[in-house]
Motif scaffolding. Structure first.
Motif, PDB file in Angstrom:
ATOM      1  N   CYS A  50       0.817  -1.214   0.000  1.00 40.40           N
ATOM      2  CA  CYS A  50       0.000   0.000   0.000  1.00 40.40           C
ATOM      3  C   CYS A  50       0.853   1.267   0.000  1.00 40.40           C
ATOM      4  O   CYS A  50       0.651   2.166  -0.808  1.00 40.40           O
ATOM      5  N   HIS A  51       1.787   1.353   0.937  1.00 38.06           N
ATOM      6  CA  HIS A  51       2.590   2.572   1.017  1.00 38.06           C
ATOM      7  C   HIS A  51       4.082   2.285   1.060  1.00 38.06           C
ATOM      8  O   HIS A  51       4.861   3.141   1.452  1.00 38.06           O
ATOM      9  N   GLN A  52       4.447   1.052   0.713  1.00 48.78           N
ATOM     10  CA  GLN A  52       5.850   0.679   0.541  1.00 48.78           C
ATOM     11  C   GLN A  52       6.712   0.752   1.797  1.00 48.78           C
ATOM     12  O   GLN A  52       7.913   0.973   1.717  1.00 48.78           O
ATOM     13  N   SER A  53       6.119   0.581   2.971  1.00 46.19           N
ATOM     14  CA  SER A  53       6.952   0.434   4.155  1.00 46.19           C
ATOM     15  C   SER A  53       7.660  -0.910   4.044  1.00 46.19           C
ATOM     16  O   SER A  53       7.087  -1.885   3.561  1.00 46.19           O
ATOM     17  N   GLN A  54       8.913  -0.942   4.476  1.00 53.76           N
ATOM     18  CA  GLN A  54       9.676  -2.187   4.400  1.00 53.76           C
ATOM     19  C   GLN A  54      10.220  -2.537   5.773  1.00 53.76           C
ATOM     20  O   GLN A  54      10.629  -1.658   6.522  1.00 53.76           O
ATOM     21  N   PHE A  55      10.179  -3.814   6.063  1.00 50.28           N
ATOM     22  CA  PHE A  55      10.576  -4.294   7.387  1.00 50.28           C
ATOM     23  C   PHE A  55      11.632  -5.383   7.227  1.00 50.28           C
ATOM     24  O   PHE A  55      11.571  -6.181   6.284  1.00 50.28           O
ATOM     25  N   ASP A  56      12.581  -5.401   8.140  1.00 51.19           N
ATOM     26  CA  ASP A  56      13.670  -6.377   8.073  1.00 51.19           C
ATOM     27  C   ASP A  56      13.382  -7.512   9.052  1.00 51.19           C
ATOM     28  O   ASP A  56      13.370  -7.311  10.267  1.00 51.19           O
ATOM     29  N   VAL A  57      13.175  -8.688   8.500  1.00 52.07           N
ATOM     30  CA  VAL A  57      12.823  -9.840   9.339  1.00 52.07           C
ATOM     31  C   VAL A  57      13.935 -10.154  10.335  1.00 52.07           C
ATOM     32  O   VAL A  57      13.680 -10.509  11.483  1.00 52.07           O
ATOM     33  N   THR A  58      15.189  -9.998   9.880  1.00 54.55           N
ATOM     34  CA  THR A  58      16.287 -10.379  10.764  1.00 54.55           C
ATOM     35  C   THR A  58      16.517  -9.377  11.888  1.00 54.55           C
ATOM     36  O   THR A  58      17.264  -9.630  12.804  1.00 54.55           O
ATOM     37  N   ARG A  59      15.920  -8.223  11.784  1.00 53.58           N
ATOM     38  CA  ARG A  59      16.034  -7.254  12.880  1.00 53.58           C
ATOM     39  C   ARG A  59      14.681  -7.076  13.555  1.00 53.58           C
ATOM     40  O   ARG A  59      14.257  -5.962  13.869  1.00 53.58           O
ATOM     41  N   ASP A  60      14.002  -8.190  13.728  1.00 57.25           N
ATOM     42  CA  ASP A  60      12.736  -8.199  14.447  1.00 57.25           C
ATOM     43  C   ASP A  60      11.708  -7.278  13.789  1.00 57.25           C
ATOM     44  O   ASP A  60      10.997  -6.535  14.461  1.00 57.25           O
ATOM     45  N   ALA A  61      11.659  -7.347  12.435  1.00 57.71           N
ATOM     46  CA  ALA A  61      10.672  -6.598  11.655  1.00 57.71           C
ATOM     47  C   ALA A  61      10.722  -5.107  11.919  1.00 57.71           C
ATOM     48  O   ALA A  61       9.704  -4.425  12.018  1.00 57.71           O
ATOM     49  N   LYS A  62      11.951  -4.616  12.036  1.00 55.64           N
ATOM     50  CA  LYS A  62      12.139  -3.168  12.214  1.00 55.64           C
ATOM     51  C   LYS A  62      11.912  -2.482  10.864  1.00 55.64           C
ATOM     52  O   LYS A  62      12.350  -2.980   9.829  1.00 55.64           O
ATOM     53  N   PRO A  63      11.251  -1.321  10.835  1.00 54.17           N
ATOM     54  CA  PRO A  63      11.045  -0.640   9.548  1.00 54.17           C
ATOM     55  C   PRO A  63      12.372  -0.082   9.025  1.00 54.17           C
ATOM     56  O   PRO A  63      13.118   0.553   9.774  1.00 54.17           O
ATOM     57  N   ILE A  64      12.682  -0.359   7.750  1.00 55.25           N
ATOM     58  CA  ILE A  64      13.947   0.129   7.205  1.00 55.25           C
ATOM     59  C   ILE A  64      13.726   1.089   6.045  1.00 55.25           C
ATOM     60  O   ILE A  64      14.656   1.695   5.559  1.00 55.25           O
ATOM     61  N   PHE A  65      12.501   1.211   5.568  1.00 50.71           N
ATOM     62  CA  PHE A  65      12.236   2.212   4.529  1.00 50.71           C
ATOM     63  C   PHE A  65      10.746   2.523   4.529  1.00 50.71           C
ATOM     64  O   PHE A  65       9.934   1.694   4.939  1.00 50.71           O
ATOM     65  N   GLY A  66      10.412   3.707   4.047  1.00 54.50           N
ATOM     66  CA  GLY A  66       9.002   4.051   3.903  1.00 54.50           C
ATOM     67  C   GLY A  66       8.444   4.712   5.140  1.00 54.50           C
ATOM     68  O   GLY A  66       9.174   5.040   6.075  1.00 54.50           O
ATOM     69  N   PRO A  67       7.137   4.929   5.140  1.00 49.84           N
ATOM     70  CA  PRO A  67       6.532   5.753   6.179  1.00 49.84           C
ATOM     71  C   PRO A  67       6.301   5.067   7.532  1.00 49.84           C
ATOM     72  O   PRO A  67       5.991   5.749   8.494  1.00 49.84           O
ATOM     73  N   ALA A  68       6.445   3.744   7.614  1.00 45.04           N
ATOM     74  CA  ALA A  68       6.152   3.087   8.891  1.00 45.04           C
ATOM     75  C   ALA A  68       7.226   3.421   9.921  1.00 45.04           C
ATOM     76  O   ALA A  68       8.409   3.502   9.590  1.00 45.04           O
ATOM     77  N   THR A  69       6.795   3.627  11.162  1.00 46.01           N
ATOM     78  CA  THR A  69       7.752   4.022  12.204  1.00 46.01           C
ATOM     79  C   THR A  69       8.027   2.917  13.201  1.00 46.01           C
ATOM     80  O   THR A  69       9.034   2.942  13.879  1.00 46.01           O
ATOM     81  N   ARG A  70       7.100   1.983  13.333  1.00 47.84           N
ATOM     82  CA  ARG A  70       7.248   0.984  14.388  1.00 47.84           C
ATOM     83  C   ARG A  70       7.428  -0.413  13.802  1.00 47.84           C
ATOM     84  O   ARG A  70       6.890  -0.718  12.739  1.00 47.84           O
ATOM     85  N   SER A  71       8.166  -1.247  14.514  1.00 47.24           N
ATOM     86  CA  SER A  71       8.328  -2.641  14.092  1.00 47.24           C
ATOM     87  C   SER A  71       6.972  -3.315  14.093  1.00 47.24           C
ATOM     88  O   SER A  71       6.061  -2.927  14.839  1.00 47.24           O
ATOM     89  N   LEU A  72       6.863  -4.340  13.255  1.00 46.12           N
ATOM     90  CA  LEU A  72       5.653  -5.167  13.326  1.00 46.12           C
ATOM     91  C   LEU A  72       5.655  -5.897  14.655  1.00 46.12           C
ATOM     92  O   LEU A  72       6.713  -6.347  15.122  1.00 46.12           O
ATOM     93  N   ALA A  73       4.496  -6.006  15.263  1.00 43.60           N
ATOM     94  CA  ALA A  73       4.429  -6.674  16.556  1.00 43.60           C
ATOM     95  C   ALA A  73       4.831  -8.136  16.401  1.00 43.60           C
ATOM     96  O   ALA A  73       4.567  -8.764  15.384  1.00 43.60           O
ATOM     97  N   SER A  74       5.490  -8.646  17.410  1.00 45.97           N
ATOM     98  CA  SER A  74       6.018 -10.007  17.353  1.00 45.97           C
ATOM     99  C   SER A  74       5.155 -10.928  18.216  1.00 45.97           C
ATOM    100  O   SER A  74       4.799 -10.580  19.343  1.00 45.97           O
TER     101      SER A  74
END
Lengths: 396, 543
Positions: free
Chosen positions: A340-364
């Motif tokens: 939808c808005h191209q937020s990107q999350f890094d699985v190896t860093r506990d789904a931390k956002p690495i690009f785009g508008p998202a500010t918070r990691s995905l909940a684990s």
């Protein structure tokens, strides 16, 4: 503000003799009442014509009189083509052709609508049945007939109707002074006669009642719709509970051996009747089996080191930006992308956002295996999943 | 003596002798309609192609009402779970909402339902497009100035209502794409500080998606907003009628008159033809060009989404700003102000600026006079440049709303597209402002040059002392220095000889000429002489 330039002489456009209006003037005889009457007559601009003369007037003369009353002056009025000429006949034929073709297309539309096979039948991609052409044919005939009627009207008005230049005076802006003053006085007299200015007690009590009455309009409308978001704190919790199995959309539970390295499964809480749109909406979870090298460099969030099971991790699928399901998973780089808005999350860093508008990691979601070797949740998410809201950190 | 020629007076009146006249007399006996009717028939409308943009919006709206009413006969705005058993095989046996099922039924099991649905969608897109272009016309020509500020305000409101109405219509089928859009709106509502959660519960009746939002949207979409839109359109037209159209400056056109066609019959015929053409385009698009094939997306499921999820274009700017806004979020004393809220708040001043523009400009220019003559965009460089700036801002946002599609189709990095959008949003508007401002000044300069020196004829002349000069055709009587005395009046200035009746007309053809050159007027000879005649006869023999 030189940029808001006016032309050199905005008030003096090229003069045109044709613009001279017609304002019959009446001499005042000093009688205020008849002055007012004349004022109205001026506005109406009824010309003085005797009854006999009026009865004897031709159509053209009457049209002239009418346009004079309305402040319109027809400066020129001519046909583009010479009446009776070949060109005019041709134009007439073209217009008639447009309308005739339109009529034919309307007939075709009716015939197609009633008799053409329309019932949808399943086809493979690239395959067509007659019914696949039903809607396009309707569009062609209906659209074509409307366009032809339009085209016929355009040609008619362009070639066969008179072209004219008419001038109409504008009567705009403020009303005549007498109207303004009289209206203002009437308003004022009304206000004074009901005494709302002087009877302060009535005024204040009425304003109070009126203001409160506004609430009466508001309260039942809004009131009926108000729901307390904190009554069951649903925003903070999902359907996940302790030892609840991770199941696929079809209800089957998952064992570690079901997934290849790099695989992703969308899982849901395995309770009877949990797959309603409302439980799916916030408890959809991604179960990911990382590659071994990704698992080796995995960085957990403080306090959540034991949430994963070997190289398996589970994250909320609901984007922390605006709530779309993050669905695009790049196995090799371990990135999750929200389409939808191209937020990107890094699985190896506990789904931390690495690009785009998202500010918070995905909940684990903390996971383990149950006695039968199936994945289960150890408990619900420790935070509100999905888009942020004002007091999301104040989880009760 | 003045008379009103009362038909019942004893002097007797001319009995109407045509059917039309009799009917009119009958109506006038009962309702005294002669004067208002004739005033309408005689009302003069100025003519310019750009005046039709608002009309297109009006006719699209009529089409929306007609097709929309038809769709309500079949649509079931319910989120109740059902299992599909209709004609569309790939979805048979799939659980879905009744709203989605009835949308499928309209498309597959109602005879001609698909074309009506597609016409409705196309009419909505055309309605919004016409509003936007119409507003651009009003803005760039200064037609919003006193006395028409109210109508600008109403137009802005109609734009916003149109976006809202469109978004709700887009949400009603409850397919995967529209549900995703709804989810994003739910997230944006949640992002509002303090009251966001309450507002969300008020609208959705609980957590997303709840089970009543489609029903609520439905009644807003078919009753509430159309009612408001119709009322506003009514006032809009009433004001246009009362205040009369603006007109371009030109011969005889002043602030106090209107020059053009009378409403009846030519203007009415033109309006009717435009109406038919608009309907025709919508019907053609509805049948021939597929739009929103929601059966391909499947029913909404909050755990699924497809790539390339975009709203309709008129809402694309909102999606664009959600994509471009950096990952900023404020946390204060345990409270959160989410990033999307800032992104939306950023749009606030822009909309407020749009609404307030007539008053902003009146304050800056201290111009509070009545204006009925339009301005050419070049004559008001600041306004034109501001408009271009806003358009640049808007276009960057719309492009960014589809940046994933662009990244895929043109093989550009997705992240690069986001950064292009972020940087572009900051630098494109000022660049657009500067370029537009310069272009306006250049065009003005060119107009004034032509008024001063005349039209370039392309004819070179060698003076006795050897200098070459180009001959200019002055537009008016030149002074002793050969300079024109005409003042620039804000109207188009002819720049080519064939615009002033010289040098013949331009040869037809788009890429190349499709006709042979006509008989060109030869220099120094009569304009009517043909080249052939010249070849046969020596010039001197005629003189």
């Amino acid at each position: 503000m030189s940029g808001f330039n006016q032309p050199d002489n905005p008030t003096e456009p090229p003069a045109d003799p044709a613009t001279a209006g017609h304002q019959p003037s009446h001499a005042s005889n000093g009688d205020p009442v008849s002055d007012v009457a004349r004022e109205r007559l001026d506005a109406d601009q009824l010309p003085e014509i005797s009854d006999e003369r009026l009865q004897a007037m031709s159509q053209d003369e009457l049209v002239d009189v009418g346009s004079k009353i309305d402040g319109v002056e027809v400066v020129s009025r001519e046909y583009r083509l010479k009446p009776g000429s070949r060109a005019e006949k041709g134009a007439e034929r073209r217009v008639a052709m447009c309308f005739s073709l339109a009529a034919l297309l309307v007939l075709a539309f009716l015939v197609l609508y009633i008799w053409f096979p329309w019932k949808f039948t399943d086809t493979k991609p690239g395959e067509f049945t007659l019914a696949s052409f039903y809607t396009p044919l309707l569009g062609f005939t209906l659209g074509g007939s409307l366009l032809l009627i339009g085209a016929g009207l355009v040609l008619w008005s362009r070639d066969l109707m008179p072209h004219e230049v008419s001038i109409q005076a504008r009567h705009e802006g403020a009303s005549p002074e007498i109207e303004r003053l009289a209206t203002a006085a009437t308003l004022q007299q009304g206000v004074e006669s009901i005494g709302i200015g002087r009877r302060t007690m009535i005024r204040r009590s009425l304003m109070g009642a009126g203001g409160l009455f506004g609430l009466v309009l508001l309260v039942p409308v809004i009131g009926g719709m108000i729901k307390n978001p904190y009554k069951d704190n649903a925003l903070y919790y999902t359907a996940w509970r302790k030892n609840m199995r991770l199941v696929r959309l079809n209800g089957t539970p998952i064992r570690p051996s079901d997934m290849e390295p790099g695989a992703l499964e969308t899982v849901f809480p395995g309770i009877e009747g949990s797959m309603t749109p409302n439980t799916i909406a916030d408890s959809a979870t991604m179960l990911i089996r990382m590659h071994q090298d990704q698992a080796d460099k995995f960085q957990a969030r403080p306090g959540q080191e034991d949430y994963r099971w070997n190289e398996y991790v589970a994250y909320s699928k609901i984007c922390s930006h605006l709530g779309c399901p993050v669905s695009l998973y790049e196995q090799q780089t371990g990135r999750i992308l929200c389409p939808c808005h191209q937020s990107q999350f890094d699985v190896t860093r506990d789904a931390k956002p690495i690009f785009g508008p998202a500010t918070r990691s995905l909940a684990s979601l903390p996971i383990k295996l149950d006695a039968d070797g199936y994945f289960v949740a150890r408990h619900d998410y420790r935070e509100a999943v999905g888009p942020a809201f004002w007091d999301r950190e104040r989880r009760p | 003596m003045t008379t009103t020629a009362n038909p019942s007076s004893e002097t007797g009146s001319r009995p109407p002798n045509t059917a039309l006249g009799k009917a009119a007399a009958g109506i006038d006996d009962r309702m005294t309609m002669a004067r208002p009717t004739r005033r309408l028939l005689n009302k003069v409308f100025p003519d310019h192609w750009s005046f039709m943009l608002g009309e297109i919006a009006l006719y699209s709206l009529i089409m929306l009402l007609l097709t929309g009413t038809y769709l309500t006969f079949f649509f079931d705005a319910s989120m109740k779970e059902v299992v599909y058993h209709g004609s569309y095989v790939p979805l048979q046996g799939v659980p879905m909402s009744a709203a989605y099922e009835s949308s499928l039924n309209i498309s597959f099991d109602v005879r001609g339902g698909l074309i009506i649905r597609q016409m409705h969608h196309w009419a909505a897109l055309l309605f919004m497009a016409a509003i936007v272009v119409h507003m651009m016309r009003i803005f760039f020509t200064g037609a919003f100035r006193k006395p028409r500020e109210t109508n600008w305000l109403i137009g802005c409101l109609l734009l916003l209502l149109g976006i809202g109405e469109g978004f709700m219509g887009y949400s009603l089928p409850d397919d995967l794409l529209s549900g995703t859009g709804l989810r994003i709106v739910s997230g944006i509502i949640l992002s509002i500080p303090v009251i966001g959660t309450w507002l969300h519960y008020l609208l959705f009746g609980g957590e997303f998606p709840g089970d009543l939002i489609i029903g609520r949207f439905y009644i807003i979409h078919v009753l509430l907003l159309p009612g408001i839109i119709l009322a506003l359109v009514g006032v809009h037209l009433l004001l246009v009628f009362k205040q009369k159209h603006t007109q371009w400056p030109g011969a005889g056109r002043t602030e106090d008159n209107v020059i053009g066609h009378r409403f009846y019959p030519i203007f009415a015929a033109k309006g009717a033809s435009l109406n038919m053409l608009t309907f025709g385009v919508i019907a053609g698009l509805g049948g021939l060009v597929q739009i929103n094939p929601f059966w391909l997306y499947g029913p909404y499921n909050a755990s699924q989404v497809s790539s390339g999820s975009q709203p309709d274009w008129y809402a694309g700017f909102g999606d664009g700003i959600a994509r471009l806004f950096p990952s900023w979020e404020t946390r204060l004393w345990g409270f959160t102000i989410p990033g999307p809220f800032y992104a939306v708040v950023l749009l606030g001043p822009i909309f407020i600026g749009m609404f307030a523009y007539p008053w902003i400009e009146a304050r800056l220019t201290k111009d509070r006079a009545m204006h009925n003559l339009l301005q050419r965009p070049r004559d008001v460089p600041v306004r034109t440049a501001l408009g271009a700036m806003s358009l640049a801002f808007y276009i960057v946002l719309v492009i960014s709303g589809g940046n994933d599609i662009i990244a895929e189709k043109f093989d550009i990095s997705l992240n690069a597209m986001t950064w292009i959008g972020r940087v572009g949003l900051l630098i494109a508007p000022p660049i657009a402002y500067w370029i537009t401002y310069r272009i306006c000044l250049g065009l003005q300069q060119h107009d004034r040059e032509v008024l001063d020196h005349g039209i370039e004829t392309g004819v070179l002349m060698r003076l006795p002392h050897g200098e070459y000069i180009e001959i200019h055709q002055p537009l008016g009587e030149p002074d002793e220095h050969g300079h024109g005395a005409l003042k620039y009046g804000g109207a188009a200035v002819p720049k080519k000889m064939n615009k002033v009746g010289g040098a013949g007309r331009a040869i037809r053809g788009f890429f190349g000429p499709i006709e042979s050159p006509p008989d060109l007027p030869q220099l120094g000879r009569g304009p009517r002489e043909s080249a052939d005649a010249d070849n046969r006869e020596p010039v001197s023999s005629r003189e």
